[in-house]
Design an enzyme around this catalytic site. Structure first.
Site: not given
Length: 849
Positions: A703, A776, A810
């Site tokens: 991330s 995501d 994610h």
């Protein structure tokens, strides 16, 4: 200028290509890549898999890496309201790719499984076990189907039963287990809906009735897709300022709107333990139905049109009413309009009555918060928020309880004489706590403390709570509210040392009742008996996995309740050390250094993987505070960098990379410079210790850590290769702010440009592995971010590999995805870091860089 290992005594390595710019080791990288395609992967050669590294097949890493994916997790616990029993909730293993590939609708920020009418990516428990705290006797909850998916586990107010939701292939059922016998059963054949994100049910205070929301029994088939549209989808704005952060899974047209209404329409119902079901009120887009503590009313929130294609369902119009148990509207408390025009900023809120709920310590009293600054953090205002209360029968004027100069954060109720209100202001990182008297609203609130949110050393802890007869949670006190009990992480220059304090509300004085001591890391979970001084704790050490204990403060005794084994005993000898060092500007940094089992100093320097996540601060001194403990269990999970310990690598985990902006400066004003300086200090530290080979260091992150990895490869020569998972690389795609950056692209275009690795793709001359879930839904990290960055890197001849994981969001959930991720990471690091010779020295003058 890009930074090299200047203080570690290593050489710079760069050359100029025919266009006069730096091309790093691209020719060597290409040779390695070509050579790698002729060498079979060990794991896949054993399986007889194709040798092509780009074949669309899930790969499996070596057994020592694969084992990490299947290591058991420590069960969660929940203590009953009478503190006599607790329930252990077993965390299941990884899902399969079949599980992750179930049908999914993405509507207004929600992800819905149309087969179950519930969230498509919820996490579940696999089993429940009751344990008596007095003698440790355990009893499994029985009567469950095979491979159950258990969620929303909640004790009845009297502690006699546990309610929970159980997800089947065709819907979500409401179940209850008898604590005395452990027997569980379904209460009704009706199916629940737990959309949007809220609990599946609530107990009434009689401990025999549950409030829930059902899928309407007469609901028909979902609206079919429209093959031939009747016209275009049109959006229009006329002079309204409506900025919005980058949301995903938004509504896109009339068919999405119809699906949203179909799957969110629910019927409030009361279900008793004997299975009797009584529908309450009309159907609607019911977002929640919360009973009052006396069980006489329901606080019902209903979403309604107009919907939005710009913001998620949480900002749709919503009406909040008080119903009686027959479904009659007693009072309408609020009807908030569509909130598209909320200003950008972390302290921005919608106008009108928000955070509407029941006082936990009163029979039927509502409270809510209203912004007094228009919800706009960018304007000056002495009062930001005001808290109001309103008693049943809800016909009088709301009573002001407290006016806050910062934005409301939370309230913890205790009694008419005591409640704690906290408020926070993001821009200054300031947090305040106040003592209020709900029963005497004219009494001036008293400031309990004011501190920086970044100052972890001064954190007084959180107050412990207790269950009431109504099933609500209120402040735990030994003497009617004069004394509270606080639990905190105990951040200190020695690392985190959790504590339990006795707190005098009137004077603010604290008495330390207990503090975690080396070589253990022990955290208070629940104060079981105030008078006897019995505390439920979770205790671990570097080589001892977390387990639950009862600590006797009076007798200084300790009794073990659980005995969970080491999840990866083959790695029990991992060495772990919390190290402290400085950045070149004097900012204190820290990291956790891991060395593989059996490592000896004579073994020499190792290949090393650094795994990090930068964070923003407004105070340099506070940025250097320690946030970890040297005594926490060294769990080698599959998720971060620690798997490389199984391959004989060193790992520098979570080296702090603070990005600081004091006063009028914003942290990101000098993001790149501070990021590189922090990474340089970390590299110098491990190289100077002799455990790291300066020519074999890789950087990785997930991330915002992926964003960091790409930036470090673009702006330094510290690392031989990088791993970037599920990142965002072009900040112009998140123009109304990202991470903790509140300025928009149009207010600070130079910041958005300088921080975006995409804008510096021509400077990335080290191999980069990019992994991204192709589903995501995290704000800003669109899969498009990785695809476009890959195209930019490929267009400049970089050595780069892009792996898109099917149906993953994610965070990755399927076992096949996790194993493939481990295979990709190890193969990449082995090819580009572990098996390479020293980097060539520069052959061309670098003057003028």
């Amino acid at each position: 200028m890009r930074t090299s290992h200047h203080s570690a005594g290593t050489t710079r390595w760069a050359r100029l290509d025919v266009r006069g710019r730096r091309a790093g080791i691209r020719p060597l990288g290409l040779l390695w890549l070509l050579a790698a395609t002729t060498l079979p992967s060990t794991s896949n050669a054993q399986q007889g898999a194709p040798d092509d590294r780009t074949a669309p097949l899930y790969r499996t890493p070596s057994a020592d890496l694969a084992t990490l994916a299947d290591a058991p997790l420590t069960p969660a616990v929940s203590v009953g309201p009478n503190a006599q029993m607790m329930v252990l909730m077993e965390v299941p293993g990884l899902l399969t790719i079949e599980d992750v590939s179930q049908p999914e609708l993405r509507l207004a920020g929600l992800r819905i499984n149309p087969r179950t009418n519930g969230p498509s990516r919820d996490r579940y428990f696999a089993a429940l076990t009751l344990e008596r705290l007095g003698d440790g006797r355990q009893m499994p909850v029985s009567g469950l189907p095979d491979a159950p998916r258990i969620g929303s586990v909640r004790w009845s107010p009297d502690g006699s039963r546990i309610g929970f939701a159980l997800t089947r292939e065709n819907g979500i059922e409401l179940w209850a287990a008898d604590v005395a016998t452990g027997e569980a059963r379904a209460l009704t054949d009706a199916r629940l809906t737990v959309l949007p994100r809220s609990g599946a049910f609530e107990w009434l205070p009689d401990s025999r009735t549950l409030v829930t929301r059902l899928v309407p029994s007469d609901r028909g088939a979902p609206p079919p897709p429209v093959d031939i549209p009747s016209g275009p989808v049109i959006q229009e704005n006329v002079g309204r300022v409506a900025p919005a952060r980058t949301y995903q899974d938004l509504l896109t047209g009339p068919h999405d709107e119809a699906l949203f209404e179909h799957y969110l329409t629910a019927q409030v119902a009361l279900i008793s333990l004997d299975g009797t079901t009584r529908e309450v009120g009309p159907e609607g887009l019911i977002a929640g139905a919360e009973p009052s503590p006396d069980g006489q009313f329901l606080l019902v929130s209903t979403i309604h049109r107009p919907f939005s294609y710009l913001v998620p369902a949480s900002r749709f119009p919503i009406r909040t009413e008080v119903w009686d148990l027959e479904g009659q509207v007693v009072a309408t408390i609020a009807d908030l309009p569509l909130a598209e025009e909320v200003p950008v900023g972390f302290s921005a809120v919608r106008t009108g009555r928000r955070t509407i709920s029941w006082r936990a310590d009163a029979p039927a009293t509502l409270y809510w918060v209203e912004a007094r600054d228009g919800g706009d953090p960018w304007i000056d205002a002495e009062v930001r928020d005001q808290i109001f209360t309103l008693e049943a029968p809800f016909g009088g004027e709301p009573v002001p309880l407290a006016s806050l100069g910062l934005r409301y954060a939370a309230v913890q109720w205790g009694s008419d004489d005591l409640a704690l209100v906290s408020s926070v202001w993001f821009r200054t990182r300031m947090v305040r706590a106040w003592v209020v008297q709900p029963g005497n609203p004219g009494t001036e609130p008293r400031l309990l403390f004011e501190r920086s949110l970044e100052d972890r050393y001064s954190d007084p802890g959180r107050p412990l709570m207790r269950s009431t007869a109504a099933g609500t949670s209120v402040l735990l006190s030994a003497d009617g509210g004069r004394t509270l009990f606080l639990v905190g992480q105990g951040a200190s220059p020695e690392g985190n040392r959790p504590f339990l304090d006795r707190f005098d509300v009137a004077s603010g004085a604290t008495e330390r009742l207990w503090r975690s001591e080396a070589p253990y890391y022990e955290t208070p979970v629940e104060l079981l008996d105030v008078d006897a001084g019995l505390v439920l704790t979770r205790r671990e050490a570097v080589d001892e996995p977390p387990n639950y204990f009862v600590r006797d403060l009076a007798a200084d005794g300790l009794r073990q309740l659980t005995d969970f084994p080491h999840p990866t005993p083959q790695l029990a000898g991992v060495e772990k050390e919390l190290i402290v060092y400085e950045r070149e500007d004097g900012v204190q940094l820290s990291a956790t250094l891991y060395l593989p089992p059996g490592y000896e100093p004579d073994d020499g320097p190792l290949a090393t993987l650094m795994w990090a996540y930068p964070r923003e601060f407004k105070n340099a001194d506070l940025a250097g505070q320690l946030t970890d403990s040297p005594y926490r269990f060294a769990r080698v999970s599959y998720w971060g960098a620690l798997p490389m310990l199984t391959q004989g690598w060193a790992v520098l985990d979570n080296p702090t990379l603070p990005i600081i902006g004091e006063g009028d400066e914003e942290p990101n004003d000098t993001y790149v410079e501070q990021l590189v300086a922090g990474a340089q200090a970390a590299v110098d530290q491990v190289v100077g210790r002799g455990v790291t080979d300066p020519e074999r260091i890789a950087i990785g992150g997930h991330s915002y850590g992926a964003f960091m990895s790409a930036n470090l490869l673009a702006h330094s020569d510290l690392f031989r290769a990088g791993i970037a998972r599920s990142g965002a690389y072009n900040r112009t795609l998140t123009p109304f702010g990202f991470q903790l950056e509140e300025r928009t692209f149009w207010e600070a275009p130079e910041i958005y440009f300088s921080m975006s690795p995409f804008m510096h793709a021509d400077q990335v001359d080290e191999p980069l592995l990019m992994i991204h879930g192709d589903a995501d839904n995290n704000s800003g990290t669109f899969p498009l971010q990785s695809r476009r960055f890959y195209h930019a890197l490929k267009g400049h001849g970089a050595t780069v590999r892009l792996v898109m994981l099917p149906n993953e969001s994610h965070g990755y959930r399927a076992r096949e995805s996790i194993l493939h991720m481990l295979w990709e990471e190890y193969e990449w690091l082995k090819r580009h870091v572990e098996d390479v010779s020293a980097r060539p020295t520069a052959t061309v003058s670098e003057a003028g860089e």
